[in-house]
Design an enzyme around this catalytic site. Structure first.
Site, mmCIF file in Angstrom:
data_model
loop_
_atom_site.group_PDB
_atom_site.id
_atom_site.type_symbol
_atom_site.label_atom_id
_atom_site.label_comp_id
_atom_site.label_asym_id
_atom_site.label_seq_id
_atom_site.Cartn_x
_atom_site.Cartn_y
_atom_site.Cartn_z
ATOM 1 N N ARG A 61 0.902 -1.337 0.355
ATOM 2 C CA ARG A 61 -0.091 -0.498 -0.513
ATOM 3 C C ARG A 61 0.668 1.536 0.051
ATOM 4 O O ARG A 61 2.120 1.734 0.905
ATOM 5 C CB ARG A 61 -0.606 0.174 1.355
ATOM 6 C CG ARG A 61 -2.304 -0.374 1.090
ATOM 7 C CD ARG A 61 -2.606 -0.323 2.818
ATOM 8 N NE ARG A 61 -4.421 0.796 2.266
ATOM 9 C CZ ARG A 61 -4.823 0.794 3.053
ATOM 10 N NH1 ARG A 61 -5.280 0.402 4.308
ATOM 11 N NH2 ARG A 61 -5.846 1.685 2.903
ATOM 12 N N CYS A 127 -12.352 7.600 10.872
ATOM 13 C CA CYS A 127 -12.420 6.307 10.421
ATOM 14 C C CYS A 127 -11.968 4.785 12.068
ATOM 15 O O CYS A 127 -12.417 5.693 12.743
ATOM 16 C CB CYS A 127 -10.504 6.870 9.967
ATOM 17 S SG CYS A 127 -10.025 4.960 9.335
ATOM 18 N N ASP A 196 -1.872 8.956 8.649
ATOM 19 C CA ASP A 196 -0.818 7.585 8.538
ATOM 20 C C ASP A 196 0.370 8.319 7.181
ATOM 21 O O ASP A 196 0.996 7.215 7.369
ATOM 22 C CB ASP A 196 -1.512 7.333 6.569
ATOM 23 C CG ASP A 196 -3.446 6.338 7.189
ATOM 24 O OD1 ASP A 196 -3.757 7.035 7.030
ATOM 25 O OD2 ASP A 196 -2.576 5.477 6.777
ATOM 26 N N LYS A 207 -7.057 9.782 6.019
ATOM 27 C CA LYS A 207 -8.483 8.785 5.469
ATOM 28 C C LYS A 207 -9.268 9.929 5.208
ATOM 29 O O LYS A 207 -9.845 11.024 5.419
ATOM 30 C CB LYS A 207 -9.526 8.735 7.183
ATOM 31 C CG LYS A 207 -10.350 7.592 6.229
ATOM 32 C CD LYS A 207 -10.771 6.409 5.699
ATOM 33 C CE LYS A 207 -9.646 5.680 5.127
ATOM 34 N NZ LYS A 207 -9.107 4.602 4.450
HETATM 35 C C1 RUB Z 1 -6.790 4.120 8.439
HETATM 36 C C2 RUB Z 1 -6.484 5.733 8.690
HETATM 37 C C3 RUB Z 1 -6.211 6.359 10.131
HETATM 38 C C4 RUB Z 1 -4.229 5.538 10.083
HETATM 39 C C5 RUB Z 1 -4.261 6.359 11.324
HETATM 40 O O1 RUB Z 1 -6.998 3.968 6.708
HETATM 41 O O2 RUB Z 1 -6.675 6.101 7.823
HETATM 42 O O3 RUB Z 1 -6.916 6.969 10.812
HETATM 43 O O4 RUB Z 1 -4.113 4.760 9.591
HETATM 44 O O5 RUB Z 1 -4.541 4.591 12.417
HETATM 45 P P1 RUB Z 1 -6.827 1.914 6.281
HETATM 46 P P2 RUB Z 1 -3.540 4.139 13.639
HETATM 47 O O6 RUB Z 1 -8.050 1.660 7.186
HETATM 48 O O7 RUB Z 1 -7.486 2.164 5.241
HETATM 49 O O8 RUB Z 1 -6.174 1.876 6.685
HETATM 50 O O9 RUB Z 1 -3.440 4.959 14.461
HETATM 51 O O10 RUB Z 1 -3.899 2.889 13.265
HETATM 52 O O11 RUB Z 1 -2.149 3.879 12.827
#
Ligand code: RUB
Length: 306
Positions: A61, A127, A196, A207
């Site tokens: 990804r 998200c 991300d 997201k």
């Molecule tokens: C997940 C998303 C989360 C970040 C942070 O997107 O946008 O807000 O990854 O998550 P997807 P974390 O579901 O498409 O992977 O804090 O758990 O790392």
């Protein structure tokens, strides 16, 4: 290549493993398991297979920089070594250190971020972010009476996971459609989301829909916070690289066969500029988004861009 590495890459691509933190830890784990299972006796062969495994994982990804950051962290420990056993233990040790420190970071983010949440606050999240949830659940466990508004997060509905996780812990939570954010923003005290990738200029990639929420928060003068471990800062952006925004299959939005002649688009992430972000909560402390470059210098030092 090892089936396991390919399987983890497939699970990341198919979002069976999702969320930037979990993606990073699963990649580190996959490299560790690969190192454990390697049976050859050539260091050169081992290293080149490790690099190949790293490439397979990284290409699963494109948007969450936590993925290449985790892979590079583990591989850096192995590079330049000329003994199979040395390489193996270096990979295992680095992978385990990454996984352990990323879990500690989540806990610290919760403790640091919870200070920003007050008793009685209504917190909106988008998200499903472990880092954002760490802030929210820590505040609740400290005895703060809070309420959460969770967006459903079309098209994959990660907001459902968030709502369930909060309800399981006894935290009052309301699920809303993404387009209801502006309607509810008047009642919201704080927005907390994950990331991300974070660019050198403080822009946060998260997201799809996050930037609209930031806009609505800005309009309503609601504090907008991002919770993110330092390995979500993107070293390439220091030298001008753009963060690639993943475009996922159209079928996640609507069945294309039912819409002949219609183009369906499905970008999975968007960019929230620094001016809409009040602060970023990291495990090392709270920073204004404009200080992202300092985190990058500290984390990646002179290897910037490599
Ligand atoms: C997940 C998303 C989360 C970040 C942070 O997107 O946008 O807000 O990854 O998550 P997807 P974390 O579901 O498409 O992977 O804090 O758990 O790392």
């Amino acid at each position: 290549m090892s089936h396991k590495v390919e399987e983890v890459a497939r699970k990341i691509a198919g979002m069976e493993i999702r969320g930037a933190g979990k993606i990073a830890r699963s990649a580190a784990r996959a490299l560790r398991d690969f190192a454990l299972s390697y049976r050859g006796n050539s260091a050169r062969d081992f290293l080149s297979r490790l690099e190949r495994a790293g490439e397979i994982l990284k290409s699963a990804r494109p948007t969450a920089v936590s993925l290449p950051n985790a892979v590079n962290y583990v591989l850096l420990a192995a590079r330049g070594r000329s003994d199979v056993e040395e390489i193996r233990s270096a990979v295992i040790e680095a992978a385990e250190r990454f996984i352990a420190s990323s879990k500690i970071a989540l806990k610290k983010i919760g403790e640091i971020g919870a200070r920003r949440i007050k008793d009685g606050d209504i917190v909106l999240t988008h998200c499903n972010s472990q880092a954002a949830l760490s802030v929210i659940t820590t505040a609740f466990r400290q005895g703060k009476q809070i309420e959460v508004i969770a967006t459903e997060s079309r098209p994959r509905y990660q907001g459902h996971i968030t709502a369930r996780q909060l309800a399981e812990q006894g935290i009052p939570v309301t699920l809303i459609v993404d387009s209801a954010v502006r309607t509810f923003m008047k009642q919201v005290d704080k927005v907390v989301v994950g990331a991300d990738s974070i660019a050198a200029n403080g822009a946060v990639i998260n997201k799809i829909g996050t930037s609209q929420i930031a806009l609505a928060a800005h309009e309503a003068r609601v504090v907008f916070m991002v919770a993110a471990e330092t390995y979500k800062f993107h070293p390439g952006t220091v030298i001008g690289a753009l963060v690639e925004i993943e475009e996922r299959p159209a079928g996640e939005v609507a069945p294309p066969e039912e819409f002949p002649g219609v183009k369906i688009r499905n970008p999975a992430f968007d960019v929230t500029p620094a001016e809409y972000i009040d602060l970023i909560i990291t495990e090392k402390g709270v920073i204004p988004p404009q200080a992202a470059i300092m985190v990058l210098k500290e984390e990646f030092g002179l290897t910037l861009g490599e």
